[in-house]
Design a protein around this motif. Structure first.
Motif, PDB file in Angstrom:
ATOM      1  N   ALA A   1     -52.566  87.889 -39.055  1.00 33.14           N
ATOM      2  CA  ALA A   1     -51.463  88.850 -39.002  1.00 33.14           C
ATOM      3  C   ALA A   1     -51.077  89.140 -37.553  1.00 33.14           C
ATOM      4  O   ALA A   1     -49.887  89.169 -37.213  1.00 33.14           O
ATOM      5  CB  ALA A   1     -51.859  90.137 -39.721  1.00 33.14           C
ATOM      6  N   VAL A   2     -52.076  89.364 -36.694  1.00 24.06           N
ATOM      7  CA  VAL A   2     -51.799  89.644 -35.284  1.00 24.06           C
ATOM      8  C   VAL A   2     -51.092  88.457 -34.634  1.00 24.06           C
ATOM      9  O   VAL A   2     -50.115  88.623 -33.897  1.00 24.06           O
ATOM     10  CB  VAL A   2     -53.104  89.977 -34.539  1.00 24.06           C
ATOM     11  CG1 VAL A   2     -52.877  90.024 -33.026  1.00 24.06           C
ATOM     12  CG2 VAL A   2     -53.657  91.308 -35.015  1.00 24.06           C
ATOM     13  N   GLN A   3     -51.561  87.257 -34.904  1.00 24.34           N
ATOM     14  CA  GLN A   3     -50.938  86.071 -34.322  1.00 24.34           C
ATOM     15  C   GLN A   3     -49.489  85.922 -34.772  1.00 24.34           C
ATOM     16  O   GLN A   3     -48.594  85.653 -33.956  1.00 24.34           O
ATOM     17  CB  GLN A   3     -51.733  84.827 -34.720  1.00 24.34           C
ATOM     18  CG  GLN A   3     -53.094  84.734 -34.058  1.00 24.34           C
ATOM     19  CD  GLN A   3     -53.943  83.605 -34.603  1.00 24.34           C
ATOM     20  OE1 GLN A   3     -53.734  83.133 -35.734  1.00 24.34           O
ATOM     21  NE2 GLN A   3     -54.913  83.159 -33.834  1.00 24.34           N
ATOM     22  N   ARG A   4     -49.229  86.128 -36.051  1.00 24.14           N
ATOM     23  CA  ARG A   4     -47.867  85.964 -36.561  1.00 24.14           C
ATOM     24  C   ARG A   4     -46.951  87.074 -36.059  1.00 24.14           C
ATOM     25  O   ARG A   4     -45.786  86.823 -35.729  1.00 24.14           O
ATOM     26  CB  ARG A   4     -47.883  85.923 -38.091  1.00 24.14           C
ATOM     27  CG  ARG A   4     -48.553  84.671 -38.664  1.00 24.14           C
ATOM     28  CD  ARG A   4     -48.119  84.436 -40.096  1.00 24.14           C
ATOM     29  NE  ARG A   4     -46.683  84.217 -40.166  1.00 24.14           N
ATOM     30  CZ  ARG A   4     -45.952  84.380 -41.284  1.00 24.14           C
ATOM     31  NH1 ARG A   4     -46.548  84.769 -42.397  1.00 24.14           N
ATOM     32  NH2 ARG A   4     -44.662  84.167 -41.272  1.00 24.14           N
ATOM     33  N   LEU A   5     -47.457  88.283 -35.991  1.00 23.06           N
ATOM     34  CA  LEU A   5     -46.642  89.390 -35.486  1.00 23.06           C
ATOM     35  C   LEU A   5     -46.290  89.172 -34.013  1.00 23.06           C
ATOM     36  O   LEU A   5     -45.134  89.387 -33.610  1.00 23.06           O
ATOM     37  CB  LEU A   5     -47.386  90.710 -35.662  1.00 23.06           C
ATOM     38  CG  LEU A   5     -47.465  91.260 -37.090  1.00 23.06           C
ATOM     39  CD1 LEU A   5     -48.528  92.346 -37.186  1.00 23.06           C
ATOM     40  CD2 LEU A   5     -46.104  91.801 -37.545  1.00 23.06           C
ATOM     41  N   CYS A   6     -47.257  88.743 -33.219  1.00 23.24           N
ATOM     42  CA  CYS A   6     -46.994  88.519 -31.802  1.00 23.24           C
ATOM     43  C   CYS A   6     -46.012  87.368 -31.596  1.00 23.24           C
ATOM     44  O   CYS A   6     -45.138  87.438 -30.717  1.00 23.24           O
ATOM     45  CB  CYS A   6     -48.302  88.240 -31.060  1.00 23.24           C
ATOM     46  SG  CYS A   6     -49.350  89.703 -30.855  1.00 23.24           S
TER      47      CYS A   6
ATOM     48  N   LEU B   1     -62.117  88.101 -33.384  1.00 20.81           N
ATOM     49  CA  LEU B   1     -61.139  87.061 -33.066  1.00 20.81           C
ATOM     50  C   LEU B   1     -59.754  87.649 -32.791  1.00 20.81           C
ATOM     51  O   LEU B   1     -59.028  87.160 -31.918  1.00 20.81           O
ATOM     52  CB  LEU B   1     -61.058  86.051 -34.209  1.00 20.81           C
ATOM     53  CG  LEU B   1     -62.269  85.120 -34.367  1.00 20.81           C
ATOM     54  CD1 LEU B   1     -62.173  84.332 -35.664  1.00 20.81           C
ATOM     55  CD2 LEU B   1     -62.375  84.178 -33.177  1.00 20.81           C
ATOM     56  N   ALA B   2     -59.388  88.688 -33.539  1.00 19.22           N
ATOM     57  CA  ALA B   2     -58.080  89.311 -33.335  1.00 19.22           C
ATOM     58  C   ALA B   2     -57.969  89.917 -31.946  1.00 19.22           C
ATOM     59  O   ALA B   2     -56.960  89.745 -31.245  1.00 19.22           O
ATOM     60  CB  ALA B   2     -57.839  90.381 -34.401  1.00 19.22           C
ATOM     61  N   ALA B   3     -59.016  90.631 -31.517  1.00 17.03           N
ATOM     62  CA  ALA B   3     -59.003  91.236 -30.182  1.00 17.03           C
ATOM     63  C   ALA B   3     -59.021  90.166 -29.094  1.00 17.03           C
ATOM     64  O   ALA B   3     -58.316  90.280 -28.083  1.00 17.03           O
ATOM     65  CB  ALA B   3     -60.192  92.175 -30.029  1.00 17.03           C
TER      66      ALA B   3
ATOM     67  N   GLU C   1     -41.892  96.246 -49.296  1.00 18.82           N
ATOM     68  CA  GLU C   1     -42.993  95.956 -50.221  1.00 18.82           C
ATOM     69  C   GLU C   1     -43.226  94.443 -50.247  1.00 18.82           C
ATOM     70  O   GLU C   1     -42.448  93.693 -50.840  1.00 18.82           O
ATOM     71  CB  GLU C   1     -42.659  96.484 -51.616  1.00 18.82           C
ATOM     72  CG  GLU C   1     -43.836  96.446 -52.589  1.00 18.82           C
ATOM     73  CD  GLU C   1     -43.501  97.132 -53.902  1.00 18.82           C
ATOM     74  OE1 GLU C   1     -44.320  97.915 -54.383  1.00 18.82           O
ATOM     75  OE2 GLU C   1     -42.393  96.882 -54.421  1.00 18.82           O
ATOM     76  N   TYR C   2     -44.292  94.032 -49.564  1.00 21.77           N
ATOM     77  CA  TYR C   2     -44.552  92.600 -49.448  1.00 21.77           C
ATOM     78  C   TYR C   2     -45.947  92.406 -48.863  1.00 21.77           C
ATOM     79  O   TYR C   2     -46.474  93.291 -48.186  1.00 21.77           O
ATOM     80  CB  TYR C   2     -43.514  91.943 -48.519  1.00 21.77           C
ATOM     81  CG  TYR C   2     -43.034  90.575 -48.960  1.00 21.77           C
ATOM     82  CD1 TYR C   2     -41.828  90.427 -49.621  1.00 21.77           C
ATOM     83  CD2 TYR C   2     -43.801  89.434 -48.712  1.00 21.77           C
ATOM     84  CE1 TYR C   2     -41.373  89.177 -50.018  1.00 21.77           C
ATOM     85  CE2 TYR C   2     -43.360  88.187 -49.103  1.00 21.77           C
ATOM     86  CZ  TYR C   2     -42.150  88.066 -49.751  1.00 21.77           C
ATOM     87  OH  TYR C   2     -41.711  86.825 -50.161  1.00 21.77           O
ATOM     88  N   SER C   3     -46.525  91.241 -49.085  1.00 18.04           N
ATOM     89  CA  SER C   3     -47.755  90.859 -48.400  1.00 18.04           C
ATOM     90  C   SER C   3     -47.368  90.211 -47.079  1.00 18.04           C
ATOM     91  O   SER C   3     -46.632  89.223 -47.051  1.00 18.04           O
ATOM     92  CB  SER C   3     -48.562  89.886 -49.250  1.00 18.04           C
ATOM     93  OG  SER C   3     -49.672  89.402 -48.518  1.00 18.04           O
ATOM     94  N   LEU C   4     -47.849  90.756 -45.982  1.00 18.01           N
ATOM     95  CA  LEU C   4     -47.396  90.307 -44.665  1.00 18.01           C
ATOM     96  C   LEU C   4     -47.582  88.805 -44.476  1.00 18.01           C
ATOM     97  O   LEU C   4     -46.686  88.122 -43.986  1.00 18.01           O
ATOM     98  CB  LEU C   4     -48.155  91.085 -43.585  1.00 18.01           C
ATOM     99  CG  LEU C   4     -47.721  90.894 -42.133  1.00 18.01           C
ATOM    100  CD1 LEU C   4     -48.036  92.150 -41.327  1.00 18.01           C
ATOM    101  CD2 LEU C   4     -48.399  89.691 -41.471  1.00 18.01           C
ATOM    102  N   LEU C   5     -48.727  88.266 -44.847  1.00 19.55           N
ATOM    103  CA  LEU C   5     -48.990  86.850 -44.618  1.00 19.55           C
ATOM    104  C   LEU C   5     -48.150  85.942 -45.507  1.00 19.55           C
ATOM    105  O   LEU C   5     -48.067  84.735 -45.253  1.00 19.55           O
ATOM    106  CB  LEU C   5     -50.481  86.549 -44.800  1.00 19.55           C
ATOM    107  CG  LEU C   5     -51.429  87.179 -43.778  1.00 19.55           C
ATOM    108  CD1 LEU C   5     -52.851  86.701 -44.010  1.00 19.55           C
ATOM    109  CD2 LEU C   5     -51.000  86.888 -42.354  1.00 19.55           C
TER     110      LEU C   5
END
Length: 239
Positions: A96-101, A155-157, A51-55
């Motif tokens: 989110a995509v940038q941080r996850l990658c 931008l995410a793609a 339970e958290y905000s990903l960013l």
């Protein structure tokens, strides 16, 4: 096989989690409020919830989330409210995509991790040479300018396309583009195409959320499906 799903409390993300669990997969999710998640899924021993905000997570916390995962799926999207569309973070999906990658790369996986992004058929895949009419180009340009979530999806793609080519050893990706989303109770016939076969603006098709979830679960679990679509942006239509 463990899959991390972000945006799991959304209409499509929840269906994806349900389908992965039904196949006996280990699933991890990051949600802002665990209470919003169905009790029937929360009671599944194969589900791990954070339970958290990903960013708001630190780099170390995010690395711990992706460690050991063979697939990461982003079903993140902006809430369809004034605040969700125009307030910060305007680049929720891209950030989110940038941080996850970045976190995936920092785990130095021995085999490439699958990254699946839920996107939109309104996002023209220019890198694949897709063409649209002048009218659609003008309208999409206005949408891009007026509605930040669309630009965020683009931008995410593009980040995945430009950052992780076919020779990248740590991350392989697919950006799934459904057309106009509808709700259905069960999986029905659908078809995936490399590019749109109809105009997303002037002749939009229909894609049920449960079919999108099914296709993404197939990308996670079916090696043949993944090999066919990796490094592409398939478009999904109900038949």
């Amino acid at each position: 096989m463990t899959t991390l799903v972000v945006g799991a409390s959304g209409a499509t993300g929840r269906l994806l989690v349900e389908q992965l669990l039904a196949q006996g997969q280990q699933v991890k999710i990051i949600v802002r409020c665990v209470g919003d998640f169905p009790d029937t899924l929360k009671q599944n021993d194969n589900l791990t919830m954070t339970e958290y905000s990903l960013l708001d997570m630190t780099d170390t916390e995010l690395l711990q989330q992706v460690a050991g995962c063979s697939a990461v799926v982003s079903c993140l999207g902006h809430n369809l409210t004034f605040k969700g569309i125009f307030a910060h973070p305007r680049r929720l999906v891209t950030e989110a995509v940038q941080r996850l990658c970045s976190a995936i790369e920092n785990t130095k996986p021995v085999a490439p991790v699958k990254f699946i992004l839920m996107n939109t058929t309104g996002n023209q895949n220019k890198h694949a040479g897709e063409k649209v009419t002048l009218g659609q180009s003008i309208i999409v340009g206005l949408i891009r300018f007026l509605l930040p979530p669309h630009a965020d999806n683009e931008l995410a793609a593009e980040y995945l396309q430009l950052s992780f080519n076919t020779s990248h050893k740590m991350i392989e990706w697919v950006a799934v583009r459904p057309d106009s989303l509808i709700n259905q109770e069960s999986v029905t016939e659908y078809k995936a195409y490399a590019s749109p076969i109809r105009s997303a603006i002037f002749d939009a098709g229909k894609t049920s959320r449960i079919n999108v979830a099914h296709f993404m679960s197939e990308l996670v679990t079916n090696g043949t499906t993944w090999s066919k679509w990796k490094h592409q942006m398939p478009v999904i239509y109900n038949i």
